[in-house]
Write a protein that holds these residues in place. Structure first.
Motif, short mmCIF file in Angstrom:
data_model
loop_
_atom_site.label_atom_id
_atom_site.label_comp_id
_atom_site.label_asym_id
_atom_site.label_seq_id
_atom_site.Cartn_x
_atom_site.Cartn_y
_atom_site.Cartn_z
N PRO A 1 -6.78 -9.09 -6.03
CA PRO A 1 -7.53 -7.94 -6.54
C PRO A 1 -9.04 -8.05 -6.33
CG PRO A 1 -5.91 -8.62 -8.13
CD PRO A 1 -5.86 -9.63 -7.04
N LYS A 2 -9.57 -9.25 -6.52
CA LYS A 2 -11.03 -9.41 -6.39
C LYS A 2 -11.47 -9.13 -4.94
CE LYS A 2 -14.56 -12.87 -6.66
NZ LYS A 2 -14.69 -14.28 -6.37
N ASN A 3 -10.75 -9.75 -4.00
CA ASN A 3 -11.11 -9.55 -2.61
C ASN A 3 -10.83 -8.11 -2.15
OD1 ASN A 3 -12.24 -11.91 -1.21
ND2 ASN A 3 -10.45 -12.91 -2.08
N GLU A 4 -9.80 -7.52 -2.75
CA GLU A 4 -9.49 -6.13 -2.39
C GLU A 4 -10.62 -5.21 -2.84
OE1 GLU A 4 -5.44 -4.64 -2.82
OE2 GLU A 4 -6.33 -2.84 -3.68
N ALA A 5 -11.14 -5.49 -4.04
CA ALA A 5 -12.25 -4.67 -4.54
C ALA A 5 -13.48 -4.84 -3.65
CB ALA A 5 -12.57 -5.08 -5.97
N ILE A 6 -13.72 -6.09 -3.21
CA ILE A 6 -14.88 -6.34 -2.33
C ILE A 6 -14.69 -5.56 -1.03
CG2 ILE A 6 -16.07 -8.10 -0.94
CD1 ILE A 6 -15.33 -10.14 -3.14
N MET A 7 -13.48 -5.67 -0.47
CA MET A 7 -13.20 -5.01 0.81
C MET A 7 -13.34 -3.49 0.66
SD MET A 7 -12.45 -5.46 3.94
CE MET A 7 -11.65 -6.96 4.44
N THR A 8 -12.83 -2.96 -0.45
CA THR A 8 -12.93 -1.51 -0.66
C THR A 8 -14.39 -1.07 -0.67
OG1 THR A 8 -10.95 -1.71 -2.00
CG2 THR A 8 -12.13 0.38 -2.14
N GLY A 9 -15.20 -1.83 -1.39
CA GLY A 9 -16.64 -1.52 -1.47
C GLY A 9 -17.28 -1.53 -0.09
N LEU A 10 -16.90 -2.54 0.69
CA LEU A 10 -17.48 -2.66 2.04
C LEU A 10 -17.07 -1.48 2.92
CD1 LEU A 10 -16.84 -6.47 2.62
CD2 LEU A 10 -19.06 -5.38 2.37
N LEU A 11 -15.81 -1.11 2.81
CA LEU A 11 -15.32 -0.01 3.65
C LEU A 11 -15.99 1.31 3.27
CD1 LEU A 11 -11.49 -0.79 3.76
CD2 LEU A 11 -13.08 -0.92 5.65
N ARG A 12 -16.18 1.47 1.94
CA ARG A 12 -16.78 2.72 1.47
C ARG A 12 -18.22 2.87 1.95
NH1 ARG A 12 -15.22 2.97 -4.43
NH2 ARG A 12 -16.84 1.42 -4.43
N ASP A 13 -18.88 1.74 2.10
CA ASP A 13 -20.30 1.79 2.50
C ASP A 13 -20.52 1.88 4.01
OD1 ASP A 13 -20.90 1.65 -0.11
OD2 ASP A 13 -21.33 -0.51 -0.14
N LEU A 14 -19.42 1.81 4.77
CA LEU A 14 -19.61 1.84 6.23
C LEU A 14 -20.09 3.22 6.67
CD1 LEU A 14 -16.57 -0.13 7.71
CD2 LEU A 14 -18.97 -0.80 7.72
N PRO A 15 -21.13 3.25 7.48
CA PRO A 15 -21.66 4.56 7.87
C PRO A 15 -20.95 5.17 9.09
CG PRO A 15 -23.08 2.81 8.68
CD PRO A 15 -21.91 2.14 8.04
N THR A 16 -19.90 4.52 9.56
CA THR A 16 -19.26 4.96 10.82
C THR A 16 -18.10 5.91 10.56
OG1 THR A 16 -17.76 3.11 10.72
CG2 THR A 16 -19.77 2.77 11.97
N THR A 17 -17.62 6.47 11.64
CA THR A 17 -16.36 7.20 11.57
C THR A 17 -15.28 6.13 11.40
OG1 THR A 17 -17.26 8.78 13.14
CG2 THR A 17 -14.86 8.78 12.87
N MET A 18 -14.29 6.43 10.56
CA MET A 18 -13.36 5.35 10.23
C MET A 18 -11.91 5.86 10.24
SD MET A 18 -14.11 2.85 7.06
CE MET A 18 -13.64 3.94 5.77
N ILE A 19 -11.04 5.02 10.78
CA ILE A 19 -9.60 5.32 10.70
C ILE A 19 -8.95 4.12 10.03
CG2 ILE A 19 -7.47 5.75 11.98
CD1 ILE A 19 -9.15 7.04 14.17
N LEU A 20 -8.25 4.40 8.97
CA LEU A 20 -7.64 3.31 8.20
C LEU A 20 -6.13 3.45 8.24
CD1 LEU A 20 -10.31 2.46 6.51
CD2 LEU A 20 -8.70 2.28 4.67
N VAL A 21 -5.46 2.41 8.71
CA VAL A 21 -4.00 2.39 8.64
C VAL A 21 -3.66 1.50 7.47
CG1 VAL A 21 -1.89 1.68 9.81
CG2 VAL A 21 -3.76 2.66 11.12
N SER A 22 -2.98 2.04 6.49
CA SER A 22 -2.67 1.22 5.32
C SER A 22 -1.52 1.81 4.53
CB SER A 22 -3.91 1.11 4.44
OG SER A 22 -3.65 0.35 3.31
#
Lengths: 271, 261
Positions: free
Chosen positions: A174-195
């Motif tokens: 959960p901790k790393n997932e929260a970190i990763m989510t935060g990082l993804l949300r802050d990315l300024p690029t166009t993004m495609i997420l498969v999940s």
């Protein structure tokens, strides 16, 4: 009215694997600049095959792909790969050098950047991922969560305009997932997420593309998507616990705070 | 999954500071001259030289000795096979067992096995100074500068990368077998299980290798390895090579022409 610029255009894309498995059957999709797209669907629906086409790892059998104005053909591959970054599901596939620095520098070196610029890009990417202190460590010495972030840094250092993530939160605590989510949300690029992880998709994407049997089945807004429990279940999304815990009322979760979203998804349901 | 031979590339030593291109070329010539040596005293001298070079690298001896275990596994049986199988020549010393007359132990076989083993050890020990004193990609790039064909360079590069992929899969799968209480024994079930194990291992390793390759392509890899290394040959590098070349000539002279003892 804001004018949207298409950054990825896929027209009538067909692909069959050498063993005869038909993976894509006429995919049509347009992704606009700055969009964050969740690509969902059951296993074997063609998600991974589709994203590998965008980076030019697979070539279309029929149809065409245009990325940032460039058709995905042999002569444009170098340019396309500098614009489309791809983070694989297993970080160990992406980390193969003897130090983290070398792994993060691998992309910029291949793009023939100046040594000073490479140094700067590597440092920036590692800073963003919170891994500067591990710069000279071998990647295998890092924890799984750190390796996931390191894999992301290897792509970030190339500063792509489009980033594609294949299961970015799989096997994370959960901790790393929260970190990763935060990082993804802050990315300024166009993004495609498969999940298959709905909380992360909900927090990072505005649009959902549902694939079924090698085709685009539906394109919905995130709100429309999470409101339909059946749609969530048929697409194998990891949200059943939350649907059950509030008696089939997923709308309930739309009003949770972000922190609750993250923490509750990992807490056992009350008896 | 991590490349291992360059674990000590950051140490400071005369071998580490040697231009990788000259170092690889020179030590390769030394390795060939060792393999051509015929007399045991020369070979023992070569062995001593290999140990000296290894000592100069400051790399722990245990690191290299681990590699010798593999050589011993392959060449060790020679000590058993050669004395028993070598064709006797006039002047050979042969031992018989009084009750097992069909078993003849030829001392020359033992001598030949010792020669082969010592040569192999001397050459394997050179691998560490040759490739363990700079980063693996730097060594590979040096090979490219030495005009080794790109296809061979890629084969070396990927073989080296995938050995670790293969080992990781091997560990994972043997663990999966252990947790399901698999106990090897001499029966058909064990044979069948090992057969399946090897087959699955190959398929999985291939799939993983494919993914690693795709991850490289996705980051702009075009089949040519690029590094940040700029090679510069200093006068000291030429001196080091000259010293080794002197040793090479010494080996050849001593082995072929010197008949002092």
């Amino acid at each position: 009215m804001e004018k949207k610029t298409p950054i990825i255009t896929i027209r009538n894309l067909h692909y069959t694997y050498p063993d005869g498995t038909v993976a894509l059957r006429g995919v049509n999709l347009t992704v606009f600049e700055g969009e964050s797209i969740a690509l969902v669907g059951k296993n074997g629906s063609g998600k991974s095959t589709l994203i590998k086409h965008i980076n030019g790892l697979y070539r279309p059998e029929e149809g065409e792909i245009i990325v940032d104005g460039l058709p995905v053909v042999e002569e444009n591959l170098r340019e396309i790969r500098s614009r489309v970054g791809m983070v694989f599901q297993d970080p160990d596939s992406q980390l193969f050098c003897s130090t983290l620095y070398d792994d993060v520098a691998f992309g910029p070196i291949n793009l023939d950047m100046e040594p000073g610029l490479i140094e700067q890009r590597v440092r920036e990417a590692l800073e963003k991922m919170g891994l500067v202190e591990f710069m000279h460590r071998p990647p295998h010495d890092l924890s799984f969560g750190q390796r996931k972030r390191a894999a992301m840094a290897t792509v970030l250092s190339m500063r792509p305009k489009i980033m594609i993530f294949d299961e970015p939160t799989s096997n994370l605590d959960p901790k790393n997932e929260a970190i990763m989510t935060g990082l993804l949300r802050d990315l300024p690029t166009t993004m495609i997420l498969v999940s298959h992880d709905l909380p992360i998709l909900y927090q990072t994407c505005q649009k959902v593309v549902i694939m079924r049997e090698g085709k685009i089945d539906q394109i919905l807004s995130m709100q429309e998507f999470i409101s339909d429990v059946n749609l969530l279940r048929t697409n194998g999304l990891d949200f059943t616990f939350r649907c059950d815990c509030c008696h089939q009322d997923p709308m309930h979760h739309r009003y949770l705070t972000e922190e609750q979203e993250i923490s509750e998804s990992f807490e056992p349901s009350p008896p | 999954m991590r490349p291992d031979i360059d674990r000590y590339w950051e140490l400071k030593s005369p071998i580490h500071s040697w231009d990788p291109r000259l170092r690889i070329l020179t030590l390769l010539i030394l390795a060939f001259s060792i393999s051509s040596a015929q007399r045991l005293p020369t070979i023992l001298g070569c062995l001593l030289l290999s140990f000296l070079l290894l000592w100069l690298t400051k790399i722990p001896l245990s690191f290299s000795l681990k590699r010798l275990a593999a050589v011993t596994t392959f060449i060790g049986p020679f000590f058993l096979i050669m004395p028993l199988t070598i064709k006797a020549k006039p002047g050979d010393t042969i031992y018989f067992f009084s009750h097992l007359k069909f078993l003849e132990i030829n001392v020359r076989g033992l001598y030949l096995a010792t020669r082969v083993y010592c040569k192999a050890v001397a050459i394997v020990l050179l691998v560490v100074p040759m490739f363990g004193t700079s980063r693996f990609d730097t060594s590979i790039k040096a090979l490219e500068h030495l005009k080794v064909p790109n296809s061979i360079i890629q084969m070396i590069l990927f073989s080296y990368r995938y050995v670790f992929v293969f080992l990781a899969e091997l560990k994972r799968m043997s663990l999966a077998m252990k947790v399901r209480k698999f106990t090897p024994s001499t029966n058909f079930h064990t044979l069948k299980t090992y057969g399946n194990f090897i087959g699955t291992l190959l398929v999985r390793s291939f799939e993983r290798a494919e993914e690693v390759y795709q991850a490289m392509l996705a980051r702009g890899y075009t089949g040519r390895l690029k590094t940040r290394v700029n090679y510069r040959t200093k006068p000291g590098d030429w001196i080091k090579s000259a010293l080794i070349f002197a040793a090479v000539f010494g080996i050849i002279y001593f082995d072929r022409f010197f008949r002092g003892f």
